[in-house]
Write an enzyme that holds these catalytic residues in place. Structure first.
Site: not given
Lengths: 167, 443
Positions: B115, B218, B221, B226, B376
């Site tokens: 509007h 973390d 991991h 990786h 990941d």
């Protein structure tokens, strides 16, 4: 209208279809051989901007991919390692290449424009489509061609997923 | 470890405490897949914590704006004429339309296409078409400005906003201990940090907390997820990279903290190995010297920092002075999906060869097409995808690594609660604070 080269169209199309076939057949080493040693691969980020502020992606800004043959080769080595989990098991891809237009480039190179649509399926039912276009500078290699520069322009602003396959 | 199998449950404090037990390192899958818990997170977490929205270098001139999100609420961060930054809810007061649909730009006014209601940089309603004919001049414009996020503060150029008017100051929320580490890349930058380009955005099927806790500490991991990066020599031996993790008050955490001296030595070695040239060698030395004089010898000894998470969902990464300072916003889009927004920064005064190296390296590493990021993402997806099962969705996850061993690592001069490279102490700290916010009364 731009002066597109019609005499090379079929030859360049065949080259690009062959390239797509190598990627879909997971023949990554053969795919790498389609590029010159000094090749550059650039895939910039596509922003959403107001029309008045629109500009083409700027070389030298943070991009999805910006690399030469050395790193592309590292990617291949990584896939062979058996520990590249984003590609283990390998994705199923299907590249559709179309709208091929060929222009004369500098020093007897050609600029090949192509659109692509790629399906990527992973594991059971993780699936996505990627869409965009490429602008390649191809140089003569004997009776064939090699890609010296590839610019990949994706049409997504927010990618459907991270990228573990290539265009 | 017994599973808690119960069909009927709710999001009241007692139920939540049964699902999240940081003391024993047991957390129910529920909090990663349940819609009601997710809705409660949008109010109890995202309306009460400081959310990153923009950086100084994106808002250089009056009218410069970027669009971002706090939880699932879209906001506009815009620089005002006096240099202050306003954070406005990107939703028209008439019918709720998203007014600004671009990533960034410069605007004097924000006009809704529906509007035509038009707002200024403070969100004030300045223009209403047909004010006389349609509204008989009766509309109270002053009561219909864009909703403003009440608290906006900057930490060294990084703008955060908070819906909670009574929130403690940003600096206090971040805390002196974590700021000791974050100051290293921020203050170390000879010319200050600036964005290196557009924000990179991609979807990921994941719960926002799985990604946040990953960066919060973390390090366990890395060797598995990786592993391919080590195999191709992209990373040196992980034991040569970093040594500790640390957690802080308010749920923050970080990992891959290098022991004093390590990161500077790594950078000096890297600059030779990569052949970046004498400019780059001079840069490492200048950067480290600046840390020594502007901050402290101890911070200069650390030099590099690692990666971490600022509660709730702002992760960062910075490995030495040849690495970008990368931010990751894990934007929640439901319990099983996020949009990853990555903004990268670098020292505006670094030599171009160093900037180019850092920028390209990050694309290759922790980014959408990198050789780290997608792995990941693959893991996170494989969690979210199977959370539909009646049994799967309420099993317990194990967060017990290092229980009973907290406090054993002490390094002189390093703030925070240190831990060994491999521990889930930072995860437990994250969920302690999460539980605190989730079990508080009211919206």
């Amino acid at each position: 209208m731009t002066a597109y080269l019609s005499d090379l169209k079929v030859e360049i199309e065949t080259f690009l279809y062959h390239e797509a076939r190598l990627l879909d057949d997971l023949r990554f080493e053969d795919w790498l051989n389609l590029f010159t040693e000094d090749m550059r691969y650039w895939m910039p980020i596509h922003e959403t901007l107001e029309d008045e502020e629109f500009h083409d992606p700027i070389a030298g800004e943070w991009a999805y991919m910006e690399e030469g043959k050395a790193f592309l080769t590292t990617r291949y080595e990584r896939l062979k390692s058996g520990m590249a989990y984003s590609e283990k098991p390998r994705s199923r891809t299907r590249h559709f290449v179309s709208n091929v237009l060929v222009e004369a480039g500098p020093d007897s190179s050609v600029i090949a424009h192509s659109n692509f649509l790629m399906y990527q399926g992973r594991r059971d039912k993780s699936e996505q489509f990627f869409v965009g276009r490429r602008e390649d500078r191809l140089v003569r290699d004997g009776s064939s061609w090699k890609i010296q520069e590839r610019k990949v322009l994706l049409d997504h602003r927010v990618l459907p997923r991270a990228i573990s396959v290539f265009f | 470890m017994t599973t808690v199998l119960r069909d009927a449950w709710s999001t009241d404090a007692e139920s939540l405490r049964r699902l999240v037990d940081p003391t024993r390192g047991i957390i129910s899958a529920r909090i990663f897949n349940d819609r009601d818990i997710y809705q409660r997170e949008l109010t109890h977490i995202f309306m009460r914590t400081w959310s990153y929205v923009a950086h100084d270098s994106q808002l250089r001139n009056p009218g410069d704006y970027v669009t971002n999100f706090i939880g699932e609420d879209p906001v506009i961060a815009v620089k005002d004429a006096d240099g202050s930054v306003n954070v406005l809810l990107n939703s028209c007061r008439h019918r709720g339309l998203q007014i600004c649909s671009t990533d960034r730009g410069n605007a004097r006014l924000f006009r809704c296409p529906f509007h035509g209601w038009t707002y200024g940089r403070q969100g004030q309603l300045v223009g209403v078409p047909k004010m006389k004919e349609a509204y008989c001049d009766e509309l109270d414009k002053s009561a219909r400005g864009l909703i403003r996020v009440p608290r906006v503060e900057s930490y060294r150029g990084f703008y955060f906003a908070n819906w909670d008017e009574n929130a403690e100051p940003l600096e206090k929320f971040l805390g002196a201990d974590m700021r000791w580490y974050l100051d290293i890349p921020i203050v170390g930058a000879l010319g200050g940090l600036e964005v290196m380009g557009p924000i990179m955005k991609y979807k990921m099927k994941a719960n926002w907390k799985i990604a946040s806790e990953n960066f919060a500490g973390d390090d366990y991991h890395v060797l598995s997820t990786h592993g391919s990066a080590f195999r191709v020599g992209f990373l040196p031996d992980y034991d040569l990279v970093a040594d500790y993790i640390a957690y802080f008050e308010n749920g923050h955490g970080m990992g891959d903290i290098p022991k004093p001296g390590r990161m500077l030595a790594n950078d000096m070695g890297m600059v030779q190995a990569l052949g970046l040239g004498p400019e780059a060698v001079a840069y490492v030395k200048a950067f480290n010297e600046r840390l020594r004089t502007r901050l402290s010898p101890r911070q200069a000894d650390i030099h590099g920092i690692g990666e971490g998470n600022i509660f709730p969902n702002l992760s960062w990464i910075k490995f030495g002075c040849f690495h970008v300072f990368g931010l990751f916003q894990w934007q929640p889009r439901g319990p099983g999906e996020i949009e990853v927004w990555q903004t990268v920064f670098f020292d505006s005064a670094a030599p171009q060869v160093v900037k180019d190296y850092a920028r390209m390296e990050m694309s290759q590493e922790n980014a959408a097409s990198g050789i780290f990021g997608p792995d990941d993402g693959e893991n996170f997806e494989r969690i979210a995808e199977i959370m539909r099962g009646a049994v799967t969705r309420q099993t317990n996850f194990d967060y017990s690594m290092g229980i009973g061993h907290e406090g054993e690592v002490v390094v002189e001069g390093l703030p925070g609660k240190l831990g060994p490279h491999y521990s889930e102490q930072n995860h437990r700290n994250y969920y302690r604070y999460y539980l605190e916010l989730m079990t508080e009364r009211g919206n």
